[in-house]
Scaffold this motif. Structure first.
Motif, short mmCIF file in Angstrom:
data_model
loop_
_atom_site.label_atom_id
_atom_site.label_comp_id
_atom_site.label_asym_id
_atom_site.label_seq_id
_atom_site.Cartn_x
_atom_site.Cartn_y
_atom_site.Cartn_z
N SER A 162 -0.70 -2.89 -11.50
CA SER A 162 -1.47 -1.89 -12.22
C SER A 162 -2.95 -1.87 -11.82
CB SER A 162 -1.33 -2.12 -13.73
OG SER A 162 -1.55 -3.47 -14.02
N PHE A 163 -3.42 -2.92 -11.18
CA PHE A 163 -4.81 -2.96 -10.74
C PHE A 163 -4.96 -2.06 -9.50
CE2 PHE A 163 -8.23 -5.82 -8.69
CZ PHE A 163 -9.23 -4.99 -9.15
N LYS A 164 -5.66 -0.94 -9.68
CA LYS A 164 -5.62 0.15 -8.71
C LYS A 164 -6.11 -0.23 -7.30
CE LYS A 164 -7.11 4.88 -8.25
NZ LYS A 164 -8.31 4.51 -7.45
N GLU A 165 -7.28 -0.89 -7.22
CA GLU A 165 -7.85 -1.20 -5.91
C GLU A 165 -6.91 -2.11 -5.10
OE1 GLU A 165 -9.51 -1.14 -8.65
OE2 GLU A 165 -11.36 0.01 -8.36
N LEU A 166 -6.31 -3.06 -5.79
CA LEU A 166 -5.40 -3.98 -5.11
C LEU A 166 -4.11 -3.25 -4.72
CD1 LEU A 166 -5.28 -6.88 -4.21
CD2 LEU A 166 -4.17 -7.46 -6.35
N ALA A 167 -3.66 -2.36 -5.61
CA ALA A 167 -2.45 -1.59 -5.31
C ALA A 167 -2.66 -0.73 -4.06
CB ALA A 167 -2.10 -0.71 -6.51
N THR A 168 -3.86 -0.19 -3.91
CA THR A 168 -4.17 0.63 -2.73
C THR A 168 -4.10 -0.21 -1.46
OG1 THR A 168 -5.64 1.93 -4.10
CG2 THR A 168 -5.91 2.19 -1.73
N LEU A 169 -4.72 -1.38 -1.52
CA LEU A 169 -4.71 -2.28 -0.36
C LEU A 169 -3.28 -2.67 0.03
CD1 LEU A 169 -6.47 -4.00 1.58
CD2 LEU A 169 -6.34 -5.82 -0.10
N ILE A 170 -2.49 -3.01 -0.98
CA ILE A 170 -1.10 -3.42 -0.72
C ILE A 170 -0.30 -2.27 -0.11
CG2 ILE A 170 1.08 -4.14 -1.82
CD1 ILE A 170 -0.64 -5.80 -3.79
N SER A 171 -0.50 -1.06 -0.68
CA SER A 171 0.29 0.06 -0.16
C SER A 171 -0.11 0.42 1.27
CB SER A 171 0.20 1.26 -1.10
OG SER A 171 -1.09 1.80 -1.04
N GLN A 172 -1.37 0.13 1.65
CA GLN A 172 -1.78 0.35 3.04
C GLN A 172 -1.04 -0.60 3.99
OE1 GLN A 172 -6.01 -0.21 2.71
NE2 GLN A 172 -6.41 1.96 2.36
N CYS A 173 -0.80 -1.83 3.51
CA CYS A 173 -0.06 -2.80 4.33
C CYS A 173 1.41 -2.43 4.39
CB CYS A 173 -0.20 -4.21 3.75
SG CYS A 173 -1.88 -4.83 3.77
#
Ligand code: ATP
Ligand code: MG
Length: 301
Positions: free
Chosen positions: A253-264
């Motif tokens: 649910s933490f947006k910034e981390l979710a973005t980073l993960i989805s980029q990987c």
């Protein structure tokens, strides 16, 4: 310079089984030579004044096909060429008759997945970010040398320091990748979903540093969810279909981390960010320890 003694006492507790391997705890006997050079004598139980014992793990390869043994030696060779504070140190490899043994430094507090499960709900966001950044720094180092790890997962991250006491940070070391998945069967590769990059399930020759980025993304999810692994309950054919349909793994649910993960976790290997970028992004995110990153984003499809 090393040689073996005909002594079975070097082997201690059995720590577990890996891919075509068995892991034992052991002691490495290092003696100083008369001319001041270090002469390493593996598995000796003798003592002398100039010697010291080093705590190690012995990773013993199961009796295997020649190709598997070669892949195991390649890993040992890769690991002994590199040197980084967040990579486990490999002393070398021993061939004892038909036995092939990798000798690696023993890392005190064991694997990260076990630790996270044991401390479920008690690990702070800041702690997790520290671990993520340390892992990214080791992988950024490998990326700079154009080397592929190929088996990044929480099980292969070992804790040298727990960092649970006030003011102390955790300290991790990424363990060796073991037998390279290029020699594993399709079934064994499918078993590594969701860590293995999708392009590598289809064709092992697609192995590149981009594959490590996918595995890193999955490992971050494991860390966020306290080692609760996505797709754990799925059958092999369901896992394969998941990749074929290009489904997305759950995100925190933490947006910034979710973005980073989805980029990987991008199905196009070329679009995954470099570890240099990942590391920069991770250090720029200022985690708030009150955040709960263990929960899955409820808006997630
Ligand atoms: P793989 O190649 O698939 O990673 P492996 O042979 O490395 O397989 P693991 O399952 O990773 O096997 O490790 C087996 C057990 O050995 C784990 O429980 C882990 O705790 C322990 N272990 C592995 N490496 C070390 C190490 N360097 N220090 C301490 N414990 C270790
Ligand atoms: Mg391992």
């Amino acid at each position: 310079d090393m040689h073996l003694l005909e002594d079975e006492d070097y082997k201690r507790a059995h720590l577990g089984q890996g891919t075509h391997t068995n892991i034992y705890e052991g002691v490495l006997h290092v003696c100083s030579g008369v001319n001041g050079e270090d002469e390493t004598e593996y598995f000796s139980t003798e003592q002398n004044n100039n010697s010291r014992d080093v705590h190690v793990v012995l990773k013993m390869l199961d009796p295997s096909h020649r190709d598997v043994a070669l892949a195991f030696f390649e890993t040992a060779s890769l690991m002994s060429q590199v040197s980084h504070i967040h990579l486990a140190f490999v002393h070398g490899v021993c061939v004892r008759g038909s036995e092939n043994i990798m000798v690696e430094e023993y890392i005190e507090h064991g694997p990260l997945d076990v630790f996270l499960r044991k401390n479920k709900g008690r690990i702070m966001v800041g702690w997790k970010f520290t671990v993520a950044a340390q892992l990214a720094s080791a992988l950024s180092y490998l990326e700079g040398k154009n080397l592929v790890h190929g088996n990044v997962c929480a099980k292969n991250i070992l804790l040298a320091r727990k960092g649970l006491e006030d003011g102390l940070l955790p300290f991790i070391k990424l363990s060796d990748p073991g037998v390279s998945f290029t020699v594993l069967s399709r079934e064994e590769r499918v078993d590594r979903i969701p860590w293995i990059a999708p392009e590598c399930v289809r064709d092992v020759s697609n192995l590149s540093t981009a594959a490590d980025k996918w595995s890193f993304g999955t490992t971050l999810l494991e860390i966020c969810f306290d080692a609760d692994v996505p797709l754990k309950e799925r059958t092999p054919s369901e896992k394969e279909r998941f990749y074929e349909k290009k489904h997305r793994l759950p995100e925190p649910s933490f947006k910034e981390l979710a973005t980073l993960i989805s980029q990987c976790l991008n199905y196009a290997p070329g679009e995954r960010p470099s570890f240099r970028t990942i590391l920069r992004d991770l250090t720029q995110l200022q985690p708030d320890n009150r955040l709960d990153i263990t929960s899955v984003n409820p808006e997630f499809p």
